[in-house]
Design a protein around this motif. Structure first.
Motif, PDB file in Angstrom:
ATOM      1  N   LEU A   1       0.834  -1.204   0.000  1.00 32.18           N
ATOM      2  CA  LEU A   1       0.000   0.000   0.000  1.00 32.18           C
ATOM      3  C   LEU A   1       0.872   1.259   0.000  1.00 32.18           C
ATOM      4  O   LEU A   1       0.558   2.252  -0.648  1.00 32.18           O
ATOM      5  CB  LEU A   1      -0.929  -0.005   1.221  1.00 32.18           C
ATOM      6  CG  LEU A   1      -1.905   1.169   1.345  1.00 32.18           C
ATOM      7  CD1 LEU A   1      -2.804   1.261   0.116  1.00 32.18           C
ATOM      8  CD2 LEU A   1      -2.750   1.026   2.605  1.00 32.18           C
ATOM      9  N   THR A   2       1.994   1.207   0.728  1.00 33.83           N
ATOM     10  CA  THR A   2       2.900   2.352   0.770  1.00 33.83           C
ATOM     11  C   THR A   2       3.426   2.693  -0.619  1.00 33.83           C
ATOM     12  O   THR A   2       3.482   3.865  -1.012  1.00 33.83           O
ATOM     13  CB  THR A   2       4.085   2.061   1.707  1.00 33.83           C
ATOM     14  OG1 THR A   2       3.590   1.716   3.001  1.00 33.83           O
ATOM     15  CG2 THR A   2       4.998   3.278   1.829  1.00 33.83           C
TER      16      THR A   2
ATOM     17  N   VAL B   1       1.556   9.990  -5.065  1.00 38.08           N
ATOM     18  CA  VAL B   1       2.177  11.264  -4.687  1.00 38.08           C
ATOM     19  C   VAL B   1       2.985  11.808  -5.853  1.00 38.08           C
ATOM     20  O   VAL B   1       2.901  12.996  -6.203  1.00 38.08           O
ATOM     21  CB  VAL B   1       3.076  11.085  -3.449  1.00 38.08           C
ATOM     22  CG1 VAL B   1       3.950  12.329  -3.232  1.00 38.08           C
ATOM     23  CG2 VAL B   1       2.237  10.825  -2.208  1.00 38.08           C
ATOM     24  N   ASN B   2       3.784  10.948  -6.475  1.00 34.00           N
ATOM     25  CA  ASN B   2       4.593  11.377  -7.621  1.00 34.00           C
ATOM     26  C   ASN B   2       3.717  11.843  -8.777  1.00 34.00           C
ATOM     27  O   ASN B   2       4.058  12.804  -9.489  1.00 34.00           O
ATOM     28  CB  ASN B   2       5.502  10.242  -8.081  1.00 34.00           C
ATOM     29  CG  ASN B   2       6.606   9.951  -7.074  1.00 34.00           C
ATOM     30  OD1 ASN B   2       7.039  10.850  -6.345  1.00 34.00           O
ATOM     31  ND2 ASN B   2       7.059   8.710  -7.008  1.00 34.00           N
ATOM     32  N   GLU B   3       2.576  11.187  -8.986  1.00 35.11           N
ATOM     33  CA  GLU B   3       1.651  11.587 -10.049  1.00 35.11           C
ATOM     34  C   GLU B   3       1.064  12.968  -9.779  1.00 35.11           C
ATOM     35  O   GLU B   3       0.940  13.794 -10.678  1.00 35.11           O
ATOM     36  CB  GLU B   3       0.522  10.560 -10.187  1.00 35.11           C
ATOM     37  CG  GLU B   3       0.890   9.318 -10.968  1.00 35.11           C
ATOM     38  CD  GLU B   3       1.239   9.692 -12.412  1.00 35.11           C
ATOM     39  OE1 GLU B   3       0.352  10.146 -13.138  1.00 35.11           O
ATOM     40  OE2 GLU B   3       2.421   9.520 -12.790  1.00 35.11           O
ATOM     41  N   ILE B   4       0.718  13.221  -8.516  1.00 30.30           N
ATOM     42  CA  ILE B   4       0.167  14.529  -8.140  1.00 30.30           C
ATOM     43  C   ILE B   4       1.207  15.611  -8.380  1.00 30.30           C
ATOM     44  O   ILE B   4       0.911  16.677  -8.920  1.00 30.30           O
ATOM     45  CB  ILE B   4      -0.287  14.523  -6.654  1.00 30.30           C
ATOM     46  CG1 ILE B   4      -1.525  13.633  -6.481  1.00 30.30           C
ATOM     47  CG2 ILE B   4      -0.594  15.944  -6.188  1.00 30.30           C
ATOM     48  CD1 ILE B   4      -1.924  13.422  -5.046  1.00 30.30           C
ATOM     49  N   VAL B   5       2.452  15.355  -7.976  1.00 32.93           N
ATOM     50  CA  VAL B   5       3.529  16.322  -8.179  1.00 32.93           C
ATOM     51  C   VAL B   5       3.744  16.584  -9.662  1.00 32.93           C
ATOM     52  O   VAL B   5       3.902  17.736 -10.110  1.00 32.93           O
ATOM     53  CB  VAL B   5       4.836  15.823  -7.533  1.00 32.93           C
ATOM     54  CG1 VAL B   5       6.007  16.730  -7.924  1.00 32.93           C
ATOM     55  CG2 VAL B   5       4.692  15.765  -6.025  1.00 32.93           C
ATOM     56  N   ARG B   6       3.717  15.506 -10.464  1.00 32.81           N
ATOM     57  CA  ARG B   6       3.918  15.659 -11.906  1.00 32.81           C
ATOM     58  C   ARG B   6       2.810  16.498 -12.531  1.00 32.81           C
ATOM     59  O   ARG B   6       3.085  17.401 -13.328  1.00 32.81           O
ATOM     60  CB  ARG B   6       3.977  14.289 -12.573  1.00 32.81           C
ATOM     61  CG  ARG B   6       4.249  14.340 -14.084  1.00 32.81           C
ATOM     62  CD  ARG B   6       4.168  12.957 -14.694  1.00 32.81           C
ATOM     63  NE  ARG B   6       2.843  12.367 -14.553  1.00 32.81           N
ATOM     64  CZ  ARG B   6       1.808  12.700 -15.343  1.00 32.81           C
ATOM     65  NH1 ARG B   6       1.958  13.607 -16.290  1.00 32.81           N
ATOM     66  NH2 ARG B   6       0.640  12.131 -15.154  1.00 32.81           N
TER      67      ARG B   6
END
Length: 351
Positions: free
Chosen positions: A334-335, A342-347
């Motif tokens: 899950l982590t 998180v990386n997708e949101i930042v991108r």
């Protein structure tokens, strides 16, 4: 944090008890008032007082549009001192004027005329305010934008009603807005400039800023800081302001019984999804408000904070890291999914 789509409620507040007399007066005015459409050179006209400042970019865009498509919308004017006086559409006036100036500089003889709907006579105070209201107050305005328009209307009202009794209540009646709304708008516009900037950048709600306006000017920005840092809601902000004014008890500590009361009312049965959604929204909104506050500092690179504030901010970040570490021990799969999101949101944010 407020959505960017939030707009002010600009719906007029109609007094039904006076509706009949108002309609009768308007009908009589329509019969009595005479209008005609004329085309004149801007140099032969004069401008009435306007609540909007000249916007050179808007003038240039209008000039280009008029050259391509012609003047689509007429200006609104009255007669004053034997001249046509333009009240609404002054940016169109300046656009046509600029076109003629360019033609003159280019050695051309042609001149463009401005098309105006003119009232045969001088406008009354109510007619001036009605024209400016229609021109400058719109339905899709944010509360702070509406407040700025109301303040400009108030200044115009004071200028053109010098021989009449003047009051905020009278202005509210004339422009069809509630007296409380008008008073709140004027209070907001007299706030510390940095507090108004926080509202414009979604650092703080307009309604909270209006509460802050109760404080002396020199205490307003500090109060806004505390409201953001301590993540206070409307009732918490009200207690803070009462404390600052010396009208209330000492503000209770952060994370006091307020949160426990909320949990008790819900009997501790918050759905995991709802709790997670709310926590994510609250955290994101909180950090964005803090960033909006930091950006207003004179030198953000040298920003300092008191130990309690540093403890709060560090606690948020530490909690997030601690949660991730414990989650990784309990459910590594899950982590990894969370970190991927998180990386997708930042991108997406960078794009």
């Amino acid at each position: 944090m407020r959505s960017k789509t939030e707009v002010a409620d600009t719906s007029p507040e109609i007094d039904v008890s006076t509706l009949g007399s108002a309609l009768l007066a308007l009908t009589r005015n329509e019969t009595d008032m005479k209008w005609r459409v004329v085309s004149e050179l801007p140099e032969n006209m004069i401008l009435g007082l306007n609540i909007r400042e000249r916007n050179p970019s808007h003038v240039a865009l209008l000039a280009a549009s008029i050259l391509e498509e012609g003047q689509i919308q007429e200006c609104v004017a009255d007669q004053f001192g034997g001249k046509t006086r333009v009240w609404a559409g002054q940016h169109r006036f300046w656009a046509v004027e600029s076109i003629n100036n360019m033609a003159h500089e280019a050695g051309l003889d042609q001149r463009l005329k401005l098309r105006v709907r003119v009232h045969d006579g001088e406008f009354t105070l109510d007619q001036i305010l009605a024209v400016q209201l229609a021109e400058n107050l719109h339905n899709q305005m944010r509360p702070e934008e509406e407040a700025a328009a109301i303040m400009s209307l108030y200044k115009l009202y004071l200028q053109v009603s010098v021989d009449q009794p003047r009051s905020v209540a009278d202005l509210a009646r004339r422009i069809g807005r509630g007296e409380t709304k008008v008073r709140n708008a004027l209070s907001f516009m007299n706030l510390d400039e940095n507090v108004r900037k926080l509202v414009e950048s979604d650092g703080i709600f307009y309604s909270l800023a209006v509460q802050i306006a109760r404080l002396p000017l020199e205490k307003q920005f500090r109060a806004a800081n505390r409201i953001i840092i301590y993540n206070l809601d409307s009732s918490g902000a009200a207690r803070l302001i009462e404390e600052t004014l010396g009208e209330g008890k000492q503000l209770p500590g952060l994370f006091s019984g307020q949160q426990l009361e909320v949990l008790a009312k819900q009997n501790g049965r918050l759905a995991f999804r709802n709790a997670a959604d709310r926590a994510a929204r609250d955290a994101d909104g909180y950090f964005r408000r803090v960033l909006a506050l930091i950006k207003l500092l004179d030198n953000p690179t040298k920003a300092e904070a008191t130990e309690p504030i540093l403890d709060i901010l560090a606690g948020f970040i530490s909690s997030g890291r601690g949660f991730l570490a414990e989650l990784d021990d309990a459910c590594p799969g899950l982590t990894s999914q969370i970190l991927w999101h998180v990386n997708e949101i930042v991108r997406r944010t960078k794009d």
